[in-house]
Enzyme design. Structure first.
Site, PDB file in Angstrom:
ATOM      1  N   PRO A  72       0.808  -1.215   0.000  1.00 45.93           N
ATOM      2  CA  PRO A  72       0.000   0.000   0.000  1.00 45.93           C
ATOM      3  C   PRO A  72       0.838   1.261   0.000  1.00 45.93           C
ATOM      4  CG  PRO A  72      -0.052  -0.989   2.151  1.00 45.93           C
ATOM      5  CD  PRO A  72       0.745  -1.905   1.273  1.00 45.93           C
ATOM      6  N   GLU A  73       0.397   2.261  -0.732  1.00 43.45           N
ATOM      7  CA  GLU A  73       0.981   3.584  -0.676  1.00 43.45           C
ATOM      8  C   GLU A  73      -0.094   4.492  -0.113  1.00 43.45           C
ATOM      9  OE1 GLU A  73       3.753   4.638  -3.413  1.00 43.45           O
ATOM     10  OE2 GLU A  73       4.057   2.628  -4.171  1.00 43.45           O
ATOM     11  N   LYS A 130       0.550   6.047   5.925  1.00 42.44           N
ATOM     12  CA  LYS A 130       0.035   4.724   5.568  1.00 42.44           C
ATOM     13  C   LYS A 130      -0.695   4.074   6.737  1.00 42.44           C
ATOM     14  CE  LYS A 130       4.033   4.046   2.689  1.00 42.44           C
ATOM     15  NZ  LYS A 130       5.075   3.044   2.433  1.00 42.44           N
ATOM     16  N   ASN A 132       6.921   2.309  -2.601  1.00 41.24           N
ATOM     17  CA  ASN A 132       7.958   1.992  -3.569  1.00 41.24           C
ATOM     18  C   ASN A 132       7.572   2.314  -5.015  1.00 41.24           C
ATOM     19  OD1 ASN A 132      10.585   1.011  -3.987  1.00 41.24           O
ATOM     20  ND2 ASN A 132       9.719  -0.901  -4.786  1.00 41.24           N
ATOM     21  N   ARG A 186      14.079  -3.222  -1.737  1.00 44.13           N
ATOM     22  CA  ARG A 186      12.887  -3.077  -2.562  1.00 44.13           C
ATOM     23  C   ARG A 186      13.260  -3.073  -4.039  1.00 44.13           C
ATOM     24  NH1 ARG A 186      12.181   0.235   2.040  1.00 44.13           N
ATOM     25  NH2 ARG A 186      10.120   0.085   2.943  1.00 44.13           N
TER      26      ARG A 186
END
Ligand SMILES: [Zn+2]
Length: 279
Positions: A2-3, A51, A165, A250
């Site tokens: 999730p962003e 978040k 990311n 990442r």
């Protein structure tokens, strides 16, 4: 993964389902709060903070949750089949007369006093989708450690809250520099654009089911998830390497022509994803 925009959407759905209604069911399946009973209390609002999701409940309580990698809040009507995953992955159930919110795989779930929310989210920098958004403070936070790679600085929620990311990779592409560029070496005029650009991207995606940074239909992202495929601007194959501090790597995508700055040598990764956890 999730962003900020995903959390915003989840928050809005939860708010729509629960706010202003009395809880008729409450089941928190984490040992510390397993005996907490919220039934009879009204849900006041559900608010995103970076978040994090804050569900505020009558009586000065806040249920704090974080989706991290693959957590989700699902909303069901009475009689509807629950489809968010197997029962053992359920961490929270909040029910009203006409809706049931089910939290699956939530790595963070805690009940706090609303007055003490800062304990959970006080470390966060200005929230890209929040009422406290402050571009100058976000930029000052980012530049505090000029040697830090841009990609890592963007993901650090203490600088500004909401970038994950995907947006990290896309923002670096739009700025024309690699995620490994020390942020202090970002030309001043591009550094000045950074907070506004980030906010614009998140805001534009707040209500979209499919994330889009290009403004083009069917071509949603510039580089993220496009390893070895031609850059949308210059046709050079997009590259992929890990970026991280060693504890959390990442997958990071960039165009070696459109983006200047340091980058891992080619061949250090064969376009495969590692199993390392990332948010
Ligand atoms: Zn390119």
């Amino acid at each position: 993964m999730p962003e900020g925009d995903t959390v915003w959407q989840a928050t809005r759905r939860l708010h729509g389902a629960l706010a202003g209604k009395v809880l008729t069911r409450s089941d928190l399946r984490v040992p510390r709060f397993a005996t907490a009973d919220l039934t009879g209390r009204t849900v006041l609002d559900v608010t995103p903070r970076g978040k994090h999701l804050l569900t505020r409940i009558e009586g000065g309580l806040t249920l704090h949750s974080h989706l991290r990698m693959d957590g989700a809040w699902k909303i069901y009507t009475p009689g509807q089949r629950w489809t968010g995953g197997p029962g053992h992955q359920i961490r929270a159930i909040l029910g009203t007369a006409d809706r049931t919110a089910v939290g699956y795989r939530l790595p963070v779930l805690e009940l706090l006093r609303t007055a003490e929310e800062d304990r959970a989210v006080g470390h966060l920098g200005p929230d890209l989708l929040g009422p406290d958004w402050d571009p100058d403070r976000a930029l000052a936070n980012l530049l505090r450690d000029p040697a830090r790679p841009l990609g890592e600085a963007l993901l650090d929620q203490r600088n500004l809250a909401g970038i994950g990311n995907v947006f990290k990779c896309e923002i670096c592409f739009l700025l024309g520099v690699t995620p490994w560029l020390p942020i202090g070496e970002l030309p001043a005029e591009r550094a000045a654009l950074l907070p506004g650009l980030s906010q614009k991207l998140l805001e534009a995606n707040r209500d979209r089911p499919v994330r889009n940074t290009t403004g083009l239909r069917g071509k949603d992202l510039f580089v993220y998830g496009r390893a070895s495929r031609p850059c949308r601007r210059c046709r050079t194959p997009v590259r992929l390497a890990d970026q991280g501090d060693g504890s959390r790597e990442r997958p990071t995508y960039w165009c070696p022509v459109c983006q200047t700055g340091p980058a891992p040598a080619p061949g250090t990764r064969n376009g495969r994803r590692t199993s390392a956890p990332y948010i």
